[in-house]
Design a protein around this motif. Structure first.
Motif, short mmCIF file in Angstrom:
data_model
loop_
_atom_site.label_atom_id
_atom_site.label_comp_id
_atom_site.label_asym_id
_atom_site.label_seq_id
_atom_site.Cartn_x
_atom_site.Cartn_y
_atom_site.Cartn_z
N ARG A 1 -52.68 10.64 44.87
CA ARG A 1 -51.65 11.66 44.66
C ARG A 1 -52.31 12.98 44.36
O ARG A 1 -53.27 13.03 43.60
CB ARG A 1 -50.72 11.26 43.51
N VAL A 2 -51.82 14.05 45.01
CA VAL A 2 -52.38 15.39 44.74
C VAL A 2 -51.27 16.30 44.24
O VAL A 2 -50.08 16.01 44.41
CB VAL A 2 -53.03 16.01 46.01
N GLN A 3 -51.67 17.41 43.60
CA GLN A 3 -50.68 18.37 43.13
C GLN A 3 -50.01 19.04 44.34
O GLN A 3 -50.66 19.20 45.38
CB GLN A 3 -51.38 19.45 42.31
N ASP A 4 -48.76 19.46 44.15
CA ASP A 4 -48.03 20.06 45.27
C ASP A 4 -48.81 21.18 45.95
O ASP A 4 -48.87 21.27 47.17
CB ASP A 4 -46.67 20.60 44.78
N LYS A 5 -49.43 22.03 45.13
CA LYS A 5 -50.14 23.19 45.72
C LYS A 5 -51.28 22.76 46.66
O LYS A 5 -51.69 23.51 47.53
CB LYS A 5 -50.66 24.12 44.63
N ASP A 6 -51.77 21.53 46.49
CA ASP A 6 -52.89 21.07 47.33
C ASP A 6 -52.45 20.32 48.58
O ASP A 6 -53.27 20.01 49.45
CB ASP A 6 -53.82 20.16 46.49
N ILE A 7 -51.15 20.03 48.68
CA ILE A 7 -50.64 19.26 49.82
C ILE A 7 -51.08 19.84 51.18
O ILE A 7 -51.53 19.09 52.05
CB ILE A 7 -49.10 19.12 49.71
N ILE B 1 -51.08 13.82 54.93
CA ILE B 1 -50.15 13.27 53.93
C ILE B 1 -49.39 12.11 54.57
O ILE B 1 -49.01 12.18 55.75
CB ILE B 1 -49.14 14.36 53.46
N ILE B 2 -49.16 11.05 53.78
CA ILE B 2 -48.44 9.90 54.34
C ILE B 2 -47.03 9.78 53.77
O ILE B 2 -46.75 10.21 52.65
CB ILE B 2 -49.18 8.55 54.12
N ASP B 3 -46.18 9.16 54.57
CA ASP B 3 -44.87 8.71 54.11
C ASP B 3 -45.02 7.18 54.08
O ASP B 3 -45.44 6.59 55.08
CB ASP B 3 -43.81 9.13 55.15
N ALA B 4 -44.74 6.56 52.94
CA ALA B 4 -45.05 5.14 52.85
C ALA B 4 -44.17 4.44 51.83
O ALA B 4 -43.55 5.07 50.98
CB ALA B 4 -46.51 4.97 52.46
N GLU B 5 -44.21 3.11 51.92
CA GLU B 5 -43.40 2.31 51.02
C GLU B 5 -44.33 1.31 50.33
O GLU B 5 -45.15 0.66 51.00
CB GLU B 5 -42.37 1.61 51.90
N GLU B 6 -44.22 1.22 48.99
CA GLU B 6 -45.12 0.34 48.25
C GLU B 6 -44.73 -1.12 48.50
O GLU B 6 -43.57 -1.47 48.37
CB GLU B 6 -45.08 0.67 46.75
N ASN C 1 -46.60 13.23 48.11
CA ASN C 1 -47.83 13.93 47.71
C ASN C 1 -49.02 12.96 47.79
O ASN C 1 -50.02 13.13 47.11
CB ASN C 1 -47.70 14.55 46.32
N LEU C 2 -48.89 11.94 48.64
CA LEU C 2 -49.98 10.97 48.82
C LEU C 2 -50.92 11.45 49.92
O LEU C 2 -50.57 11.45 51.11
CB LEU C 2 -49.41 9.59 49.18
N LEU D 1 -54.14 2.36 50.48
CA LEU D 1 -54.45 1.90 49.13
C LEU D 1 -54.58 3.10 48.21
O LEU D 1 -55.39 4.00 48.47
CB LEU D 1 -55.78 1.12 49.12
N GLU D 2 -53.74 3.10 47.15
CA GLU D 2 -53.91 4.12 46.11
C GLU D 2 -55.04 3.60 45.23
O GLU D 2 -54.82 2.77 44.36
CB GLU D 2 -52.60 4.24 45.32
#
Ligand code: UTP
Length: 293
Positions: free
Chosen positions: A165-171, A176-181, A204-205, A250-251
Protein backbone atom coordinates in the motif's frame (compact mmCIF):
# COMPACT_ATOMS: atom_id res chain seq x y z
CA UNK A 1 3.62 -30.98 -15.51
CA UNK A 2 1.46 -27.91 -16.07
CA UNK A 3 3.44 -24.72 -16.63
CA UNK A 4 1.83 -22.91 -13.70
CA UNK A 5 3.15 -25.52 -11.25
CA UNK A 6 6.67 -25.89 -12.63
CA UNK A 7 9.57 -25.13 -10.33
CA UNK A 8 11.01 -21.61 -10.54
CA UNK A 9 14.74 -21.87 -11.24
CA UNK A 10 15.50 -18.61 -13.00
CA UNK A 11 15.45 -14.95 -12.01
CA UNK A 12 15.73 -12.03 -14.41
CA UNK A 13 17.39 -8.88 -13.09
CA UNK A 14 16.63 -5.95 -15.41
CA UNK A 15 19.57 -3.59 -14.87
CA UNK A 16 19.69 -1.62 -18.09
CA UNK A 17 17.75 1.48 -16.97
CA UNK A 18 19.37 4.89 -17.14
CA UNK A 19 18.88 5.78 -13.47
CA UNK A 20 18.13 9.41 -14.27
CA UNK A 21 16.82 10.18 -10.78
CA UNK A 22 20.25 9.46 -9.35
CA UNK A 23 22.25 11.55 -11.83
CA UNK A 24 25.06 12.51 -11.99
CA UNK A 25 26.52 9.37 -10.36
CA UNK A 26 24.65 7.07 -12.75
CA UNK A 27 26.59 8.58 -15.68
CA UNK A 28 29.35 6.12 -14.86
CA UNK A 29 28.13 3.87 -12.03
CA UNK A 30 25.09 1.67 -12.63
CA UNK A 31 22.36 2.23 -10.04
CA UNK A 32 22.46 -1.51 -9.28
CA UNK A 33 26.13 -1.15 -8.25
CA UNK A 34 25.56 1.60 -5.68
CA UNK A 35 26.54 0.37 -2.25
CA UNK A 36 24.09 -0.29 0.50
CA UNK A 37 26.41 -0.29 3.55
CA UNK A 38 28.98 -2.79 2.24
CA UNK A 39 27.55 -4.49 -0.85
CA UNK A 40 26.06 -3.35 -4.15
CA UNK A 41 22.26 -3.30 -4.38
CA UNK A 42 22.21 -6.13 -6.91
CA UNK A 43 24.04 -8.46 -4.52
CA UNK A 44 21.18 -8.20 -2.01
CA UNK A 45 18.71 -9.15 -4.76
CA UNK A 46 20.77 -12.16 -5.82
CA UNK A 47 21.17 -13.30 -2.20
CA UNK A 48 17.39 -13.06 -1.86
CA UNK A 49 16.94 -15.38 -4.86
CA UNK A 50 19.50 -17.88 -3.57
CA UNK A 51 17.63 -17.98 -0.26
CA UNK A 52 14.50 -18.90 -2.27
CA UNK A 53 16.48 -21.63 -4.09
CA UNK A 54 16.48 -19.71 -7.38
CA UNK A 55 20.05 -20.10 -8.60
CA UNK A 56 20.00 -19.24 -12.31
CA UNK A 57 20.45 -15.49 -12.42
CA UNK A 58 20.01 -13.64 -15.72
CA UNK A 59 21.15 -10.03 -15.64
CA UNK A 60 19.95 -7.67 -18.37
CA UNK A 61 22.65 -5.05 -18.74
CA UNK A 62 23.25 -2.21 -21.17
CA UNK A 63 25.91 0.28 -22.17
CA UNK A 64 28.03 1.50 -19.25
CA UNK A 65 27.06 -1.45 -17.06
CA UNK A 66 30.22 -3.58 -17.40
CA UNK A 67 31.09 -3.09 -13.74
CA UNK A 68 28.26 -5.51 -12.87
CA UNK A 69 29.97 -8.35 -14.74
CA UNK A 70 33.40 -7.38 -13.40
CA UNK A 71 32.09 -7.42 -9.84
CA UNK A 72 30.93 -11.04 -10.04
CA UNK A 73 34.05 -12.16 -11.91
CA UNK A 74 37.35 -13.02 -10.24
CA UNK A 75 39.85 -10.25 -9.54
CA UNK A 76 43.24 -11.95 -9.76
CA UNK A 77 45.22 -8.88 -8.59
CA UNK A 78 43.14 -8.55 -5.44
CA UNK A 79 43.31 -12.29 -4.80
CA UNK A 80 47.14 -12.31 -4.96
CA UNK A 81 47.52 -9.32 -2.67
CA UNK A 82 44.95 -10.52 -0.15
CA UNK A 83 46.54 -13.99 -0.07
CA UNK A 84 49.93 -12.45 0.77
CA UNK A 85 48.31 -10.48 3.56
CA UNK A 86 46.17 -13.36 4.81
CA UNK A 87 42.96 -11.37 4.18
CA UNK A 88 41.18 -13.64 1.68
CA UNK A 89 37.96 -13.30 3.70
CA UNK A 90 37.47 -9.79 2.25
CA UNK A 91 36.38 -11.30 -1.08
CA UNK A 92 34.55 -14.25 0.39
CA UNK A 93 30.96 -12.97 0.32
CA UNK A 94 31.00 -12.21 -3.39
CA UNK A 95 33.01 -15.34 -4.27
CA UNK A 96 30.54 -17.53 -2.40
CA UNK A 97 27.67 -15.85 -4.18
CA UNK A 98 29.24 -16.23 -7.65
CA UNK A 99 29.76 -19.93 -6.89
CA UNK A 100 26.20 -20.46 -5.64
CA UNK A 101 24.60 -18.68 -8.59
CA UNK A 102 24.82 -19.45 -12.30
CA UNK A 103 25.14 -15.97 -13.68
CA UNK A 104 24.40 -15.11 -17.29
CA UNK A 105 24.13 -11.78 -19.01
CA UNK A 106 22.25 -10.34 -21.92
CA UNK A 107 22.19 -6.80 -23.21
CA UNK A 108 19.29 -4.44 -23.84
CA UNK A 109 20.59 -2.22 -26.62
CA UNK A 110 18.25 0.67 -25.84
CA UNK A 111 16.43 1.52 -22.61
CA UNK A 112 12.94 1.01 -24.06
CA UNK A 113 11.34 0.13 -20.74
CA UNK A 114 11.12 -2.59 -18.11
CA UNK A 115 8.86 -4.76 -20.29
CA UNK A 116 11.34 -4.56 -23.15
CA UNK A 117 14.24 -5.44 -20.80
CA UNK A 118 12.43 -8.61 -19.72
CA UNK A 119 11.67 -9.53 -23.33
CA UNK A 120 15.43 -9.30 -24.00
CA UNK A 121 15.89 -12.25 -21.61
CA UNK A 122 13.39 -14.52 -23.36
CA UNK A 123 15.94 -16.84 -24.97
CA UNK A 124 17.72 -17.37 -21.66
CA UNK A 125 14.47 -17.99 -19.77
CA UNK A 126 12.83 -20.33 -22.29
CA UNK A 127 9.34 -21.72 -21.81
CA UNK A 128 9.19 -21.96 -18.03
CA UNK A 129 7.87 -19.76 -15.21
CA UNK A 130 10.50 -17.36 -13.86
CA UNK A 131 10.97 -14.59 -11.35
CA UNK A 132 11.94 -10.95 -11.83
CA UNK A 133 13.82 -8.82 -9.31
CA UNK A 134 14.33 -5.08 -9.57
CA UNK A 135 17.33 -4.71 -7.33
CA UNK A 136 16.76 -1.01 -6.73
CA UNK A 137 13.67 -1.98 -4.73
CA UNK A 138 15.40 -2.59 -1.40
CA UNK A 139 13.28 -4.64 0.97
CA UNK A 140 14.02 -5.09 4.64
CA UNK A 141 12.08 -8.14 5.81
CA UNK A 142 12.36 -11.02 8.23
CA UNK A 143 11.70 -13.55 5.45
CA UNK A 144 13.19 -12.59 2.05
CA UNK A 145 10.33 -11.41 -0.16
CA UNK A 146 11.06 -13.84 -2.98
CA UNK A 147 10.82 -16.65 -0.43
CA UNK A 148 7.45 -15.29 0.73
CA UNK A 149 6.28 -15.24 -2.89
CA UNK A 150 7.47 -18.79 -3.54
CA UNK A 151 5.26 -19.89 -0.65
CA UNK A 152 2.22 -18.43 -2.45
CA UNK A 153 3.35 -19.85 -5.79
CA UNK A 154 3.62 -23.34 -4.33
CA UNK A 155 -0.01 -23.12 -3.18
CA UNK A 156 -1.64 -21.31 -6.08
CA UNK A 157 0.72 -21.50 -9.06
CA UNK A 158 0.37 -18.84 -11.76
CA UNK A 159 1.87 -15.35 -11.79
CA UNK A 160 2.39 -13.53 -8.49
CA UNK A 161 3.07 -9.81 -8.06
CA UNK A 162 4.55 -8.26 -4.92
CA UNK A 163 2.39 -5.33 -3.81
CA UNK A 164 2.37 -2.78 -1.04
CA UNK A 165 0.00 0.00 0.00
CA UNK A 166 1.29 3.46 -0.88
CA UNK A 167 0.15 6.95 0.08
CA UNK A 168 -2.31 8.56 -2.33
CA UNK A 169 0.24 11.15 -3.47
CA UNK A 170 2.56 8.33 -4.62
CA UNK A 171 -0.07 6.42 -6.64
CA UNK A 172 0.88 8.07 -9.98
CA UNK A 173 4.42 6.64 -9.71
CA UNK A 174 3.37 2.97 -9.74
CA UNK A 175 1.51 0.18 -11.47
CA UNK A 176 -1.67 -0.14 -9.38
CA UNK A 177 -3.90 -3.20 -9.04
CA UNK A 178 -7.59 -3.72 -8.51
CA UNK A 179 -7.90 -6.94 -6.52
CA UNK A 180 -9.89 -9.01 -4.11
CA UNK A 181 -8.35 -10.62 -1.00
CA UNK A 182 -8.68 -14.42 -1.06
CA UNK A 183 -6.44 -15.30 1.90
CA UNK A 184 -4.69 -13.10 4.42
CA UNK A 185 -2.30 -10.93 2.35
CA UNK A 186 -3.01 -12.83 -0.88
CA UNK A 187 -5.15 -11.18 -3.55
CA UNK A 188 -6.64 -12.21 -6.86
CA UNK A 189 -5.92 -9.48 -9.38
CA UNK A 190 -8.92 -8.14 -11.32
CA UNK A 191 -7.24 -5.31 -13.21
CA UNK A 192 -4.02 -3.30 -13.42
CA UNK A 193 -3.23 0.23 -14.47
CA UNK A 194 0.19 1.82 -14.99
CA UNK A 195 0.78 5.13 -13.20
CA UNK A 196 -2.85 6.26 -12.89
CA UNK A 197 -4.04 9.68 -11.71
CA UNK A 198 -5.10 9.47 -8.05
CA UNK A 199 -8.79 9.84 -8.92
CA UNK A 200 -8.64 7.03 -11.50
CA UNK A 201 -6.76 4.56 -9.29
CA UNK A 202 -8.74 1.43 -8.36
CA UNK A 203 -6.79 1.09 -5.06
CA UNK A 204 -3.57 2.17 -3.41
CA UNK A 205 -1.95 -1.26 -3.89
CA UNK A 206 1.25 -0.64 -5.85
CA UNK A 207 3.33 -3.24 -7.67
CA UNK A 208 6.85 -3.44 -6.24
CA UNK A 209 9.89 -4.91 -7.99
CA UNK A 210 9.40 -8.63 -7.37
CA UNK A 211 7.42 -10.85 -9.74
CA UNK A 212 6.81 -14.47 -10.56
CA UNK A 213 5.66 -14.69 -14.17
CA UNK A 214 4.38 -17.36 -16.50
CA UNK A 215 6.39 -17.55 -19.76
CA UNK A 216 3.21 -16.62 -21.67
CA UNK A 217 4.09 -13.04 -20.68
CA UNK A 218 6.65 -12.94 -23.51
CA UNK A 219 3.95 -13.26 -26.14
CA UNK A 220 2.13 -10.28 -24.62
CA UNK A 221 5.32 -8.26 -24.16
CA UNK A 222 6.04 -8.67 -27.87
CA UNK A 223 2.59 -7.27 -28.67
CA UNK A 224 2.70 -4.44 -26.13
CA UNK A 225 2.99 -0.98 -27.67
CA UNK A 226 4.94 1.76 -25.87
CA UNK A 227 2.71 3.10 -23.07
CA UNK A 228 3.26 5.69 -20.30
CA UNK A 229 6.59 7.51 -20.84
CA UNK A 230 7.00 5.95 -24.31
CA UNK A 231 8.28 2.75 -22.65
CA UNK A 232 7.16 -0.85 -23.12
CA UNK A 233 5.47 -1.33 -19.78
CA UNK A 234 5.44 -4.66 -17.99
CA UNK A 235 2.16 -3.70 -16.30
CA UNK A 236 0.43 -3.39 -19.69
CA UNK A 237 1.60 -6.89 -20.69
CA UNK A 238 0.46 -8.36 -17.34
CA UNK A 239 -2.95 -6.77 -17.95
CA UNK A 240 -3.17 -8.68 -21.25
CA UNK A 241 -1.95 -11.89 -19.56
CA UNK A 242 -4.74 -11.45 -17.02
CA UNK A 243 -7.36 -11.75 -19.75
CA UNK A 244 -6.18 -15.34 -20.35
CA UNK A 245 -5.17 -16.71 -16.92
CA UNK A 246 -5.25 -15.91 -13.19
CA UNK A 247 -2.74 -13.48 -11.68
CA UNK A 248 -2.28 -13.18 -7.90
CA UNK A 249 -0.65 -10.56 -5.69
CA UNK A 250 1.05 -10.79 -2.33
CA UNK A 251 1.00 -7.94 0.16
CA UNK A 252 4.43 -8.90 1.45
CA UNK A 253 5.74 -8.52 4.96
CA UNK A 254 8.61 -6.02 5.06
CA UNK A 255 9.60 -2.40 4.53
CA UNK A 256 10.59 -1.29 1.08
CA UNK A 257 12.92 1.55 0.14
CA UNK A 258 13.13 2.90 -3.41
CA UNK A 259 16.86 2.75 -4.11
CA UNK A 260 16.35 4.92 -7.19
CA UNK A 261 15.41 7.86 -4.97
CA UNK A 262 18.13 9.74 -3.04
CA UNK A 263 16.24 10.16 0.26
CA UNK A 264 14.97 6.58 0.28
CA UNK A 265 18.46 5.23 -0.43
CA UNK A 266 19.80 7.26 2.48
CA UNK A 267 17.08 5.88 4.79
CA UNK A 268 17.96 2.34 3.73
CA UNK A 269 21.65 3.01 4.45
CA UNK A 270 20.76 3.97 8.02
CA UNK A 271 18.44 1.02 8.62
CA UNK A 272 20.83 -1.55 7.13
CA UNK A 273 23.73 0.12 8.97
CA UNK A 274 21.86 -0.16 12.27
CA UNK A 275 21.20 -3.84 11.56
CA UNK A 276 24.87 -4.54 10.90
CA UNK A 277 26.39 -5.82 14.17
CA UNK A 278 29.81 -4.38 13.38
CA UNK A 279 28.49 -0.89 12.65
CA UNK A 280 25.48 -0.51 14.91
CA UNK A 281 27.10 0.93 18.05
CA UNK A 282 29.30 3.36 16.16
CA UNK A 283 26.38 4.56 14.04
CA UNK A 284 24.07 5.09 17.03
CA UNK A 285 26.82 6.97 18.81
CA UNK A 286 27.34 9.14 15.74
CA UNK A 287 23.60 9.91 15.34
CA UNK A 288 23.19 10.74 19.04
CA UNK A 289 26.04 13.21 18.93
CA UNK A 290 25.25 14.78 15.58
CA UNK A 291 26.20 18.42 15.31
CA UNK A 292 25.65 20.25 12.06
CA UNK A 293 28.21 22.92 11.24
P1 UTP B 1 13.25 2.41 -13.15
O1 UTP B 1 12.32 3.24 -13.92
O2 UTP B 1 13.19 2.43 -11.68
O3 UTP B 1 14.77 2.70 -13.48
O4 UTP B 1 13.22 0.93 -13.71
P2 UTP B 1 15.48 3.73 -14.38
O5 UTP B 1 14.73 3.98 -15.65
O6 UTP B 1 16.88 3.22 -14.48
O7 UTP B 1 15.51 4.97 -13.41
P3 UTP B 1 15.01 6.47 -13.55
O8 UTP B 1 13.51 6.38 -13.37
O9 UTP B 1 15.49 6.96 -14.87
O10 UTP B 1 15.69 7.18 -12.40
C1 UTP B 1 13.03 -0.21 -12.92
C2 UTP B 1 14.03 -1.28 -13.25
O11 UTP B 1 13.97 -1.63 -14.62
C3 UTP B 1 15.23 -1.53 -15.23
C4 UTP B 1 16.05 -0.59 -14.36
O12 UTP B 1 17.43 -0.87 -14.47
C5 UTP B 1 15.49 -0.88 -12.97
O13 UTP B 1 16.10 -2.01 -12.40
N1 UTP B 1 15.06 -1.04 -16.62
C6 UTP B 1 14.28 0.04 -16.85
C7 UTP B 1 15.70 -1.69 -17.66
O14 UTP B 1 16.45 -2.68 -17.45
N2 UTP B 1 15.53 -1.21 -18.92
C8 UTP B 1 14.75 -0.15 -19.19
O15 UTP B 1 14.63 0.22 -20.38
C9 UTP B 1 14.11 0.50 -18.14
Amino acid sequence: MRKENMKIKKAVFPAAGLGTRLLPITKSIPKEMLTLVDKPLIQYGIEECISAKINDIIIVTGRGKNSIEDYFDRSIEHEIILKEKGKEHLLKSVEDLSNAANLSYTRQKEALGLGHAILTAQNLVGNEPFSVVLSDDIIDSRIPVMKQMMGVYKNLGHSILAVQRVQDKDIPKYGIIDAEEIQKGVLKVKDLVEKPEIREAPSNLAIIGRYILMPDIFEFLRKTKPGKGGEIQLTDAIKSLLSTQPVYALEFEGTRYDGGNKLELLKAQIIFGLKNPGLRTGLIDFINNLELV
